[in-house]
Design an enzyme around this catalytic site. Sequence first.
Site, PDB file in Angstrom:
ATOM      1  N   LYS A 175     -24.885 -41.256 -13.856  1.00  0.00           N
ATOM      2  CA  LYS A 175     -25.381 -41.442 -12.488  1.00  0.00           C
ATOM      3  C   LYS A 175     -26.336 -40.289 -12.229  1.00  0.00           C
ATOM      4  O   LYS A 175     -25.917 -39.174 -11.921  1.00  0.00           O
ATOM      5  CB  LYS A 175     -24.191 -41.391 -11.523  1.00  0.00           C
ATOM      6  N   GLU A 250     -20.664 -27.806 -13.626  1.00  0.00           N
ATOM      7  CA  GLU A 250     -21.596 -26.670 -13.620  1.00  0.00           C
ATOM      8  C   GLU A 250     -22.281 -26.665 -12.273  1.00  0.00           C
ATOM      9  O   GLU A 250     -22.850 -27.687 -11.867  1.00  0.00           O
ATOM     10  CB  GLU A 250     -22.634 -26.818 -14.741  1.00  0.00           C
ATOM     11  N   CYS A 284     -30.828 -23.372 -11.338  1.00  0.00           N
ATOM     12  CA  CYS A 284     -29.518 -22.796 -11.058  1.00  0.00           C
ATOM     13  C   CYS A 284     -29.468 -21.345 -11.526  1.00  0.00           C
ATOM     14  O   CYS A 284     -28.692 -20.556 -11.014  1.00  0.00           O
ATOM     15  CB  CYS A 284     -28.434 -23.615 -11.740  1.00  0.00           C
ATOM     16  N   GLU A 383     -26.879 -19.396  -1.984  1.00  0.00           N
ATOM     17  CA  GLU A 383     -27.925 -19.961  -2.844  1.00  0.00           C
ATOM     18  C   GLU A 383     -29.018 -20.574  -1.959  1.00  0.00           C
ATOM     19  O   GLU A 383     -28.740 -21.422  -1.126  1.00  0.00           O
ATOM     20  CB  GLU A 383     -27.328 -21.042  -3.758  1.00  0.00           C
TER      21      GLU A 383
HETATM   22  P1  NAD Z   1     -25.895 -32.198  -5.540  1.00  0.00           P
HETATM   23  O1  NAD Z   1     -24.557 -31.598  -5.678  1.00  0.00           O
HETATM   24  O2  NAD Z   1     -26.366 -32.575  -4.203  1.00  0.00           O
HETATM   25  O3  NAD Z   1     -26.002 -33.525  -6.423  1.00  0.00           O
HETATM   26  C1  NAD Z   1     -25.707 -33.525  -7.805  1.00  0.00           C
HETATM   27  C2  NAD Z   1     -25.310 -34.936  -8.231  1.00  0.00           C
HETATM   28  O4  NAD Z   1     -24.080 -35.270  -7.573  1.00  0.00           O
HETATM   29  C3  NAD Z   1     -26.308 -36.023  -7.806  1.00  0.00           C
HETATM   30  O5  NAD Z   1     -26.390 -36.999  -8.804  1.00  0.00           O
HETATM   31  C4  NAD Z   1     -25.677 -36.593  -6.563  1.00  0.00           C
HETATM   32  O6  NAD Z   1     -26.056 -37.933  -6.324  1.00  0.00           O
HETATM   33  C5  NAD Z   1     -24.205 -36.523  -6.913  1.00  0.00           C
HETATM   34  N1  NAD Z   1     -23.294 -36.558  -5.777  1.00  0.00           N
HETATM   35  C6  NAD Z   1     -23.550 -36.288  -4.477  1.00  0.00           C
HETATM   36  N2  NAD Z   1     -22.434 -36.464  -3.735  1.00  0.00           N
HETATM   37  C7  NAD Z   1     -21.455 -36.838  -4.582  1.00  0.00           C
HETATM   38  C8  NAD Z   1     -20.074 -37.137  -4.431  1.00  0.00           C
HETATM   39  N3  NAD Z   1     -19.489 -37.103  -3.239  1.00  0.00           N
HETATM   40  N4  NAD Z   1     -19.368 -37.468  -5.537  1.00  0.00           N
HETATM   41  C9  NAD Z   1     -19.940 -37.487  -6.751  1.00  0.00           C
HETATM   42  N5  NAD Z   1     -21.262 -37.222  -6.953  1.00  0.00           N
HETATM   43  C10 NAD Z   1     -21.995 -36.893  -5.883  1.00  0.00           C
HETATM   44  O7  NAD Z   1     -26.913 -31.167  -6.249  1.00  0.00           O
HETATM   45  P2  NAD Z   1     -28.499 -31.264  -6.348  1.00  0.00           P
HETATM   46  O8  NAD Z   1     -29.073 -30.946  -5.006  1.00  0.00           O
HETATM   47  O9  NAD Z   1     -28.894 -32.523  -7.022  1.00  0.00           O
HETATM   48  O10 NAD Z   1     -28.829 -30.082  -7.383  1.00  0.00           O
HETATM   49  C11 NAD Z   1     -29.003 -28.747  -7.016  1.00  0.00           C
HETATM   50  C12 NAD Z   1     -27.758 -27.939  -7.299  1.00  0.00           C
HETATM   51  O11 NAD Z   1     -27.419 -28.065  -8.669  1.00  0.00           O
HETATM   52  C13 NAD Z   1     -27.925 -26.455  -7.069  1.00  0.00           C
HETATM   53  O12 NAD Z   1     -26.804 -25.949  -6.397  1.00  0.00           O
HETATM   54  C14 NAD Z   1     -27.997 -25.859  -8.470  1.00  0.00           C
HETATM   55  O13 NAD Z   1     -27.607 -24.526  -8.578  1.00  0.00           O
HETATM   56  C15 NAD Z   1     -27.115 -26.784  -9.223  1.00  0.00           C
HETATM   57  N6  NAD Z   1     -27.397 -26.775 -10.653  1.00  0.00           N
HETATM   58  C16 NAD Z   1     -26.498 -26.165 -11.498  1.00  0.00           C
HETATM   59  C17 NAD Z   1     -26.761 -26.100 -12.862  1.00  0.00           C
HETATM   60  C18 NAD Z   1     -25.786 -25.430 -13.813  1.00  0.00           C
HETATM   61  O14 NAD Z   1     -25.856 -25.700 -15.005  1.00  0.00           O
HETATM   62  N7  NAD Z   1     -24.886 -24.607 -13.338  1.00  0.00           N
HETATM   63  C19 NAD Z   1     -27.932 -26.652 -13.377  1.00  0.00           C
HETATM   64  C20 NAD Z   1     -28.826 -27.253 -12.482  1.00  0.00           C
HETATM   65  C21 NAD Z   1     -28.534 -27.325 -11.131  1.00  0.00           C
END
Ligand code: NAD
Length: 481
Positions: A175, A250, A284, A383
């Site tokens: 997803k 992550e 991230c 963040e």
């Molecule tokens: P997000 O948490 O909003 O979304 C991530 C994914 O989760 C998306 O596919 C989203 O549709 C899905 N999602 C949203 N609500 C959900 C739920 N209730 N249940 C299951 N899935 C759900 O994050 P984002 O805005 O897409 O990405 C940015 C964030 O990702 C930042 O905080 C960044 O630090 C982090 N990030 C971490 C890493 C790492 O390896 N640690 C790498 C890249 C990004």
Amino acid sequence: MTSTQQNYVNGEWSDSENGETFECTDPAAPDEVVAEYQRSTAADVESAVEAAADASEEWATMPAPQRGAILREAAANLAERKEELTQLLVREEGKTSGEAGGEVQRAIDIFYYYAEKTRDLGGSRKSASSAGTDLYTVDQPVGVAGLITPWNYPIAIPAWKMAPALATGNTVVLKPAELAPGTALALAGALDEADIPDGVVNVVTGKGSELGPPLIEHEEVDAVSFTGSTEVGQQVYQSATDAGKRAQCEMGGKNPTVVGESADVEQAADIVANGAFGVTGQACTACSRAIVHESVHDEFVDALVARAEDIDIGPGDEYDMGPQVSESELEGTLDYVDVAEQEGATLETGGGQPEGEHLGDGYYVEPTVFSGVERDFRIFQEEVFGPLVSVTEVADFEEALETANDSQYGLSASIVTNDHEEAERFVHEVESGVAKVNAKTTGLELHVPFGGFKQSSTETWREQGDAGIDFYTIQRTVYDE
Ligand code: NAD
């Protein structure tokens, strides 16, 4: 005309069950629709998981090098489409062409890497303490893996979950993030062209809050791998582990670079600027806290400001920094500028939206530097996920280390120093999954483990390299007397 992209389920390109779609627009030109994607429902997730479960046995029992051959062919298919995927990434997510090309190449390299790894999979022979006993380990796939990924590396992150999962014999349902699903679907396309058996890989697009729970909680899903925000990741981890799944999340970061007394200040400014403003600060591992020894502080701030002001902002090929991915991410960064000013930080440069005809209504923000940032300020602790870096002055190395560790996060950290002893202490004592000396916090090679401490990561599992193999593998031990 806008293209409408379909889900990939059970070897077929298909519309969502309700026939609804949603649009993705170009963050550099928000009036332009890049593509439409399926707004899938729980029923689409159900079909995808069923397909993945049905395909499990055939894929798990296929000799690993044969699976590797399919991954290798998929990598070659992606490589053929590299330019097209790079442009899609630029338009859908807003990276510069150089950044987007690098990310697509990373996805290709990941598929080649895990294709090679399949030659060594399966288990190993051990020496038993009693004569005549055959003792060996056997590796098995976990089963069906549910993968949930963010928009900020929309092809590399799906690739670094999907490739090791497939190499080790798992089937997957991905997803991808709704802001940029196009390149993740391209991974399914590359595998489809490589004749991967039906149902082994499935990609369903739509809203996380609607598709996440039915995927994570489905009884046929055995492992969940999530990358995204800490807020969502914690919920995902709780529900996945409550449902008895192997899970890995992550999450966010607030990554420090310490600039020591002995640092080369010009080098330090390069390192912090690259780490903070590369990919518009939307990594991230982006550097968001510079922690600087008082003896070099003023010189460092001047050098960092000069670099920030030298960045050409704009879309695509000719510029150094693209837009933020969406209006809400842009607003988020601008709100933090207000918060920082209210808290008493000093705005050294940036803080607003740049002007220029070539920028149109794009979600651009200036590279921003705040000095005088105290440890209890929100921009020190939270963040931001935009090109904003705070500078905090410290009196000595001990204070620098304590300041670096004063965070709920612990993903990546670096130090700029010419003092070997200081570097060594930093590497051992900084609380972060990745520690670097004289290097930026961003960027990691694909053959080493990646993951964080504290709120950045659930620490049980890591990703990438051999750690990627481990998460998707169950090890069994066999005694044959
Ligand atoms: P997000 O948490 O909003 O979304 C991530 C994914 O989760 C998306 O596919 C989203 O549709 C899905 N999602 C949203 N609500 C959900 C739920 N209730 N249940 C299951 N899935 C759900 O994050 P984002 O805005 O897409 O990405 C940015 C964030 O990702 C930042 O905080 C960044 O630090 C982090 N990030 C971490 C890493 C790492 O390896 N640690 C790498 C890249 C990004």
